[in-house]
Design an enzyme around this catalytic site. Structure first.
Site, PDB file in Angstrom:
ATOM      1  N   SER A 167       0.861  -1.187   0.000  1.00  7.62           N
ATOM      2  CA  SER A 167       0.000   0.000   0.000  1.00  7.62           C
ATOM      3  C   SER A 167       0.891   1.228   0.000  1.00  7.62           C
ATOM      4  O   SER A 167       2.048   1.168   0.441  1.00  7.62           O
ATOM      5  CB  SER A 167      -0.905   0.010   1.241  1.00  7.62           C
ATOM      6  OG  SER A 167      -1.562   1.255   1.377  1.00  7.62           O
ATOM      7  N   TYR A 179      -2.069  -1.501  10.491  1.00  2.76           N
ATOM      8  CA  TYR A 179      -2.130  -1.563   9.032  1.00  2.76           C
ATOM      9  C   TYR A 179      -0.894  -0.954   8.379  1.00  2.76           C
ATOM     10  O   TYR A 179      -0.217  -1.601   7.577  1.00  2.76           O
ATOM     11  CB  TYR A 179      -3.397  -0.871   8.521  1.00  2.76           C
ATOM     12  CG  TYR A 179      -3.541  -0.955   7.019  1.00  2.76           C
ATOM     13  CD1 TYR A 179      -4.024  -2.107   6.417  1.00  2.76           C
ATOM     14  CD2 TYR A 179      -3.175   0.107   6.200  1.00  2.76           C
ATOM     15  CE1 TYR A 179      -4.137  -2.204   5.031  1.00  2.76           C
ATOM     16  CE2 TYR A 179      -3.296   0.031   4.819  1.00  2.76           C
ATOM     17  CZ  TYR A 179      -3.779  -1.131   4.242  1.00  2.76           C
ATOM     18  OH  TYR A 179      -3.875  -1.215   2.873  1.00  2.76           O
TER      19      TYR A 179
END
Length: 310
Positions: A167, A179
Site C-alpha cells: 500500500s 495496518y
C-alpha cells in the site's frame, strides 16, 4: 545540439521499455497461480481476470461462501481452497495440496499473489492495545511471510513470480494501528526477497494501491470499530481527543488487478506498481519529501484533537 540528443535517447529508452513490458510470457494455459484473499475485493477480481486469460488459478478463500460464489462465476479451470493465513496448520495443508501432482504439474508454481489483508482495527495509536496491533500484523505481514516461505521451493522450481499487495501507506503512514506498520513490513520483506531470489530467476513485485473501495475499506465496519474503541477509552483520553475527532476511497479495482496481471505475465515485470491517481500524485511524492513538509501537508487533512497538549 546535446539537448536534442538527450531527448532522443530518452524517447528511445521509453519506447524500448514500453515494448518490453508489452511482451507476455508464453503458454499461459500451463501457468498455475495461487492468490490469497479471494473472497472479495482485489483477490476476487484478479482471480476472475486471470481465469479469463486462460491461466490455472488456485483461489484461496477464507470462507466456504466466498469459494462457492467464485467457482460459480468462473470456468472449470479455477480451483478454490480454504486458507486462513493466520493459521500455520491451514498454510501447511494448502501447501501440501498445492504440492500434489494435481493441481500443479512438476514444473512448479508460476505465481503467488499475497493479497489477503485486513485494516480493522485502525485508530489513533493511543486508542489501541497490543492485541489490536497483533490482529492486523498476523494477517497482513506474518501470514504473508509464512505463505511465501512455504511455497518458495515450488516458485523457485518454476522460476516464477511473487506479487505482494502492499500500500502507499507502506510509504507514508497516515493513521495509527497495525495496518501501516504491516505494509512497511511488506515493503521491506519484498525488497529483501527480490534480491535473494534474483539468482534463481524468481521475480518479486510490489503493488502499492492508493485509496480503493473494497470490503476491507467499507466505511460501515470501520466506523463501528472506531466507536467500539472510543467507548473503551478512559475518560481522560476521550476528553483529550474530543467527540468531534471520532466523527471527523475509488472503486476502480482494475487499476490494481491490471498491475498484478502485468507483474505475473509480462516478460519484464516492474519491481513496483503504483495504482491509483492518489498513489502516483500525492502519496509517492510525499514519501520523498522532508518529514516537516509531509507532516505539514497531511496535517491539513487529518482530524484535530480537542486538546493537542496535556
Amino acid at each position: 545540439m546535446w539537448p536534442y540528443a538527450v531527448a532522443a535517447l530518452l524517447a528511445l529508452f521509453l519506447l524500448r521499455r514500453w515494448h518490453r513490458e508489452r511482451q507476455t510470457v508464453p503458454r499461459l494455459s500451463e501457468k498455475h497461480v495461487l492468490i490469497t484473499g479471494c473472497d472479495s475485493g482485489f483477490g476476487n477480481r484478479l482471480a476472475r481476470q486471470l481465469d479469463a486469460r486462460g491461466l490455472r488459478v488456485l483461489a484461496a478463500c477464507l470462507t466456504h461462501t466466498g469459494a462457492e460464489q467464485l467457482r460459480a462465476a468462473t470456468s472449470d479451470r479455477l480451483q478454490t481452497v480454504l486458507l486462513d493465513v493466520t493459521s500455520s496448520k491451514s498454510i501447511a495443508d494448502v501447501t501440501a495440496w498445492v504440492r500434489e501432482p494435481h493441481p500443479i504439474p512438476s514444473a512448479g508454481l508460476w505465481g503467488l499473489v499475497n493479497n489477503a489483508g485486513i485494516a480493522i482495527p485502525s485508530a489513533p495509536n493511543e486508542w489501541l492495545s497490543k492485541e489490536d496491533f497483533v490482529k492486523v500484523l498476523d494477517v497482513n505481514l506474518v501470514g504473508l511471510v509464512e505463505v511465501t516461505l512455504s511455497l518458495l521451493p515450488l516458485l523457485r522450481r518454476a522460476r516464477g513470480r511473487v506479487v505482494n499487495v502492499a500500500s502507499v501507506m507502506g510509504r507514508v503512514s497516515c493513521f495509527g494501528g497495525g495496518y501501516c506498520i504491516s505494509k512497511y513490513g511488506v515493503e521491506a520483506f519484498s525488497d529483501s526477497l527480490r534480491r535473494e531470489l534474483r539468482p534463481f530467476g524468481v521475480q518479486v513485485s510490489i503493488i502499492e494501491p492508493g485509496g480503493f473501495q473494497t470490503g476491507m475499506t467499507d466505511p460501515a465496519p470501520l466506523v463501528k470499530g472506531l466507536v467500539r474503541l472510543w467507548e473503551r477509552l478512559p475518560a481522560e483520553t476521550q476528553a483529550a481527543y474530543g467527540r468531534r475527532y471520532l466523527e471527523k476511497c475509488d472503486s476502480r479495482l482494475s487499476l490494481v488487478t491490471d498491475a498484478a496481471t502485468h507483474a505475473l505475465l509480462s516478460r519484464c515485470p516492474r519491481s513496483r506498481y503504483a495504482a491509483g491517481w492518489d498513489a502516483r500524485l500525492i502519496f509517492l511524492p510525499l514519501s520523498y519529501c522532508p518529514a516537516w513538509l509531509s507532516d505539514t501537508i497531511l496535517g491539513f487533512f487529518l482530524p484535530v484533537p480537542a486538546s493537542g497538549t496535556p
